[in-house]
Scaffold this active site. Structure first.
Site, PDB file in Angstrom:
ATOM      1  N   CYS A  54       0.561   4.887   6.814  1.00  0.00           N
ATOM      2  CA  CYS A  54      -0.045   4.720   8.143  1.00  0.00           C
ATOM      3  C   CYS A  54       0.949   3.994   9.067  1.00  0.00           C
ATOM      4  O   CYS A  54       1.316   2.840   8.783  1.00  0.00           O
ATOM      5  CB  CYS A  54      -1.336   3.922   8.018  1.00  0.00           C
ATOM      6  SG  CYS A  54      -2.394   4.522   6.685  1.00  0.00           S
ATOM      7  N   CYS A  77     -16.429  -9.051   5.899  1.00  0.00           N
ATOM      8  CA  CYS A  77     -15.767  -7.775   5.610  1.00  0.00           C
ATOM      9  C   CYS A  77     -14.545  -7.990   4.739  1.00  0.00           C
ATOM     10  O   CYS A  77     -13.614  -8.699   5.140  1.00  0.00           O
ATOM     11  CB  CYS A  77     -15.307  -7.102   6.899  1.00  0.00           C
ATOM     12  SG  CYS A  77     -16.604  -6.913   8.106  1.00  0.00           S
ATOM     13  N   CYS A 108     -19.200   2.251   8.895  1.00  0.00           N
ATOM     14  CA  CYS A 108     -18.421   1.601   9.953  1.00  0.00           C
ATOM     15  C   CYS A 108     -17.171   2.442  10.120  1.00  0.00           C
ATOM     16  O   CYS A 108     -16.339   2.494   9.211  1.00  0.00           O
ATOM     17  CB  CYS A 108     -18.073   0.170   9.538  1.00  0.00           C
ATOM     18  SG  CYS A 108     -16.924  -0.642  10.679  1.00  0.00           S
ATOM     19  N   CYS A 145       0.831  -1.209   0.000  1.00  0.00           N
ATOM     20  CA  CYS A 145       0.000   0.000   0.000  1.00  0.00           C
ATOM     21  C   CYS A 145       0.871   1.267   0.000  1.00  0.00           C
ATOM     22  O   CYS A 145       1.813   1.372   0.785  1.00  0.00           O
ATOM     23  CB  CYS A 145      -0.931  -0.003   1.216  1.00  0.00           C
ATOM     24  SG  CYS A 145      -2.056   1.398   1.228  1.00  0.00           S
ATOM     25  N   CYS A 149       0.456   0.287  10.253  1.00  0.00           N
ATOM     26  CA  CYS A 149      -0.013  -0.769   9.351  1.00  0.00           C
ATOM     27  C   CYS A 149       1.093  -1.616   8.728  1.00  0.00           C
ATOM     28  O   CYS A 149       1.995  -1.100   8.064  1.00  0.00           O
ATOM     29  CB  CYS A 149      -0.866  -0.154   8.257  1.00  0.00           C
ATOM     30  SG  CYS A 149      -1.619  -1.413   7.197  1.00  0.00           S
ATOM     31  N   CYS A 209     -19.489  -6.077   3.882  1.00  0.00           N
ATOM     32  CA  CYS A 209     -18.759  -4.881   4.289  1.00  0.00           C
ATOM     33  C   CYS A 209     -17.485  -4.836   3.461  1.00  0.00           C
ATOM     34  O   CYS A 209     -16.914  -5.880   3.142  1.00  0.00           O
ATOM     35  CB  CYS A 209     -18.421  -4.953   5.777  1.00  0.00           C
ATOM     36  SG  CYS A 209     -17.410  -3.555   6.333  1.00  0.00           S
ATOM     37  N   ARG A 256     -17.556  -2.116  18.254  1.00  0.00           N
ATOM     38  CA  ARG A 256     -16.828  -3.377  18.041  1.00  0.00           C
ATOM     39  C   ARG A 256     -15.508  -3.416  18.786  1.00  0.00           C
ATOM     40  O   ARG A 256     -14.671  -2.527  18.639  1.00  0.00           O
ATOM     41  CB  ARG A 256     -16.587  -3.628  16.549  1.00  0.00           C
ATOM     42  CG  ARG A 256     -15.882  -4.972  16.305  1.00  0.00           C
ATOM     43  CD  ARG A 256     -15.796  -5.386  14.848  1.00  0.00           C
ATOM     44  NE  ARG A 256     -17.080  -5.344  14.228  1.00  0.00           N
ATOM     45  CZ  ARG A 256     -17.361  -4.617  13.147  1.00  0.00           C
ATOM     46  NH1 ARG A 256     -16.428  -3.915  12.571  1.00  0.00           N
ATOM     47  NH2 ARG A 256     -18.576  -4.616  12.648  1.00  0.00           N
TER      48      ARG A 256
HETATM   49  N1  SAM Z   1      -6.632   0.569   3.146  1.00  0.00           N
HETATM   50  C1  SAM Z   1      -7.907   0.857   3.656  1.00  0.00           C
HETATM   51  C2  SAM Z   1      -7.909   1.967   4.663  1.00  0.00           C
HETATM   52  O1  SAM Z   1      -6.898   2.167   5.327  1.00  0.00           O
HETATM   53  O2  SAM Z   1      -8.933   2.608   4.793  1.00  0.00           O
HETATM   54  C3  SAM Z   1      -8.591  -0.346   4.267  1.00  0.00           C
HETATM   55  C4  SAM Z   1      -7.808  -1.343   5.096  1.00  0.00           C
HETATM   56  S1  SAM Z   1      -7.042  -0.738   6.591  1.00  0.00           S
HETATM   57  C5  SAM Z   1      -5.983  -2.060   7.031  1.00  0.00           C
HETATM   58  C6  SAM Z   1      -8.374  -0.726   7.790  1.00  0.00           C
HETATM   59  C7  SAM Z   1      -8.104  -0.288   9.192  1.00  0.00           C
HETATM   60  O3  SAM Z   1      -7.396  -1.290   9.908  1.00  0.00           O
HETATM   61  C8  SAM Z   1      -7.261   0.948   9.419  1.00  0.00           C
HETATM   62  O4  SAM Z   1      -7.987   2.111   9.232  1.00  0.00           O
HETATM   63  C9  SAM Z   1      -6.860   0.785  10.875  1.00  0.00           C
HETATM   64  O5  SAM Z   1      -7.791   1.428  11.715  1.00  0.00           O
HETATM   65  C10 SAM Z   1      -6.893  -0.719  11.087  1.00  0.00           C
HETATM   66  N2  SAM Z   1      -5.539  -1.246  11.348  1.00  0.00           N
HETATM   67  C11 SAM Z   1      -4.554  -1.425  10.442  1.00  0.00           C
HETATM   68  N3  SAM Z   1      -3.440  -1.908  11.027  1.00  0.00           N
HETATM   69  C12 SAM Z   1      -3.721  -2.030  12.345  1.00  0.00           C
HETATM   70  C13 SAM Z   1      -2.964  -2.463  13.482  1.00  0.00           C
HETATM   71  N4  SAM Z   1      -1.695  -2.834  13.380  1.00  0.00           N
HETATM   72  N5  SAM Z   1      -3.574  -2.469  14.688  1.00  0.00           N
HETATM   73  C14 SAM Z   1      -4.863  -2.064  14.800  1.00  0.00           C
HETATM   74  N6  SAM Z   1      -5.613  -1.650  13.778  1.00  0.00           N
HETATM   75  C15 SAM Z   1      -5.061  -1.608  12.562  1.00  0.00           C
HETATM   76 FE1  SF4 Z   2      -2.818   1.211   3.354  1.00  0.00          FE
HETATM   77 FE2  SF4 Z   2      -2.688   0.054   5.723  1.00  0.00          FE
HETATM   78 FE3  SF4 Z   2      -3.048   2.659   5.559  1.00  0.00          FE
HETATM   79 FE4  SF4 Z   2      -5.032   1.007   4.804  1.00  0.00          FE
HETATM   80  S1  SF4 Z   2      -4.215   1.242   6.869  1.00  0.00           S
HETATM   81  S2  SF4 Z   2      -4.305   2.842   3.735  1.00  0.00           S
HETATM   82  S3  SF4 Z   2      -3.816  -0.683   3.986  1.00  0.00           S
HETATM   83  S4  SF4 Z   2      -1.225   1.538   4.886  1.00  0.00           S
END
Ligand code: SAM
Ligand code: SF4
Ligand code: DTB
Length: 317
Positions: free
Chosen positions: A56, A96, A187, A52, A59, A127, A259
């Site tokens: 973030c 989801c 959500c 990606c 992530c 979802c 949740r």
């Molecule tokens: N890429 C899209 C986005 O970011 O909107 C969808 C997938 S993203 C992985 C969905 C959510 O997963 C993120 O917004 C975050 O809140 C949660 N998430 C990702 N990594 C995480 C982690 N290590 N611990 C807890 N929540 C996490």
């Molecule tokens: Fe990409 Fe992870 Fe951020 Fe979603 S949370 S936009 S998958 S880096």
């Protein structure tokens, strides 16, 4: 009473209530709005993993992180359906589908629409979480039968840029507005344990509660620390502070499903029980979240049995 006019001071004051008062208030509100022993069950599948472009800090799927997650292509619909069937057989009511995209392309929307149509035909709620959307993309997903769109604000507006620099808090709110306008249930929640202050947790919940309509579903994630991500090694959250976040979410969004999301593997059964007592009424069920692990299903079934909890059944089912 449903309010949309919370001040941050009021929400901070909730966080500082004596624990018993806070939990009692949350549980009282919970009982006035929900069956106190029913928990909604969602199962996650990563339909497009890794690589990606967003940064973030939490992530493992970010290309900016140095993790073991490999970038993969969008899954075939047949494989997604096989997973959805398993989730349904295991007792999930919602499926989801998550994709590691900044935003989907037209071709992606077509393929995901096909998945949504077929998952819905199995009798599951659908979802998706695909990143930022345009208005027409949200409408196409709605037409395909999408029930919920997950798009988290993650933290407070002022802390946001400490965690993510490749998009803004306002970008998130814009997509949420598109989703709402398309008639899809929202959500939206966030993550606790990223080094934020109580004030940030309060401000995040205030933003959610002051949206024109409350998100139908509010995931509260405990940061899952993954080696190679920017936020690995953060100080752990005190379990009772996490429980307080759940309780405040319940109080400010009385009719939303709250949740207890990522991070349950790190939580004791007692901590999870306190979260349910404080108004959490939804979980992710299944041994995997997107790329990290979730409690074994037999452990969750045991926990439900011991607490006398039952999975929420869909009305049509
Ligand atoms: N890429 C899209 C986005 O970011 O909107 C969808 C997938 S993203 C992985 C969905 C959510 O997963 C993120 O917004 C975050 O809140 C949660 N998430 C990702 N990594 C995480 C982690 N290590 N611990 C807890 N929540 C996490
Ligand atoms: Fe990409 Fe992870 Fe951020 Fe979603 S949370 S936009 S998958 S880096
Ligand atoms: C949400 O709030 N939490 C889920 C779901 N929405 C998409 C994702 C949690 C991801 C945890 C890290 C991983 O497994 O990659």
């Amino acid at each position: 009473m449903i309010r949309h006019d919370w001040s941050v001071e009021e929400v901070i004051a909730l966080f500082h209530l004596p624990f018993n008062d806070l939990v009692f208030k949350a549980q009282s509100i919970h009982r006035a709005n929900f069956d106190p022993n029913a928990v909604q069950i969602s199962t996650l599948l990563s339909i497009k993993t890794g690589g990606c472009p967003e940064d973030c800090g939490y992530c493992p799927q970010s290309a900016h992180a140095d993790t073991d997650v490999k970038a993969e292509k969008l899954m075939d619909t047949a494989l997604v359906l096989a997973e959805a069937r398993k989730a349904k057989a295991a007792g999930a009511s919602r499926f989801c589908m998550g994709a590691a995209w900044r935003s989907p392309k037209e071709r992606d929307i077509e393929k995901v629409s096909e998945m949504i149509r077929e998952v819905k035909a199995l009798g599951l709620e659908t979802c998706a979480t695909l990143g930022m959307l345009q208005a027409d993309q949200a409408r196409t997903l709605k037409e395909a039968g999408l029930d919920y769109y997950n798009h988290n604000i993650d933290t407070s507006e002022s802390f946001y840029s400490e965690i993510i620099t490749t998009r803004t808090f306002q970008n998130r709110l814009d997509t949420l507005e598109m989703v709402r306008a398309a008639g899809i249930n929202v959500c939206c929640g966030g993550i606790v344990g990223m080094g934020e202050k109580v004030e940030d947790r309060a401000d995040m919940l205030r933003t959610l509660a002051n949206l024109p309509e409350h998100p139908e579903s509010v995931p509260i994630n405990l940061l899952v620390q993954v080696k190679g991500t920017a936020l690995d090694g953060m100080a752990r959250v005190e379990p009772l502070d996490f429980v307080r976040t759940i309780a405040v979410a319940r109080i400010v969004m009385p009719e939303s499903f709250v949740r207890l999301s990522a991070g349950r593997e790190e939580m004791s059964e007692e901590m999870q029980a306190l979260c349910f007592l404080s108004g959490a009424n939804s979980i992710f069920y299944g041994e995997k979240l997107l790329t990290t692990s979730n409690p074994d299903t037999h452990e969750d079934r045991r926990l439900f049995d011991r607490l006398g909890l039952k999975p929420l059944q869909l009305e049509a089912a």
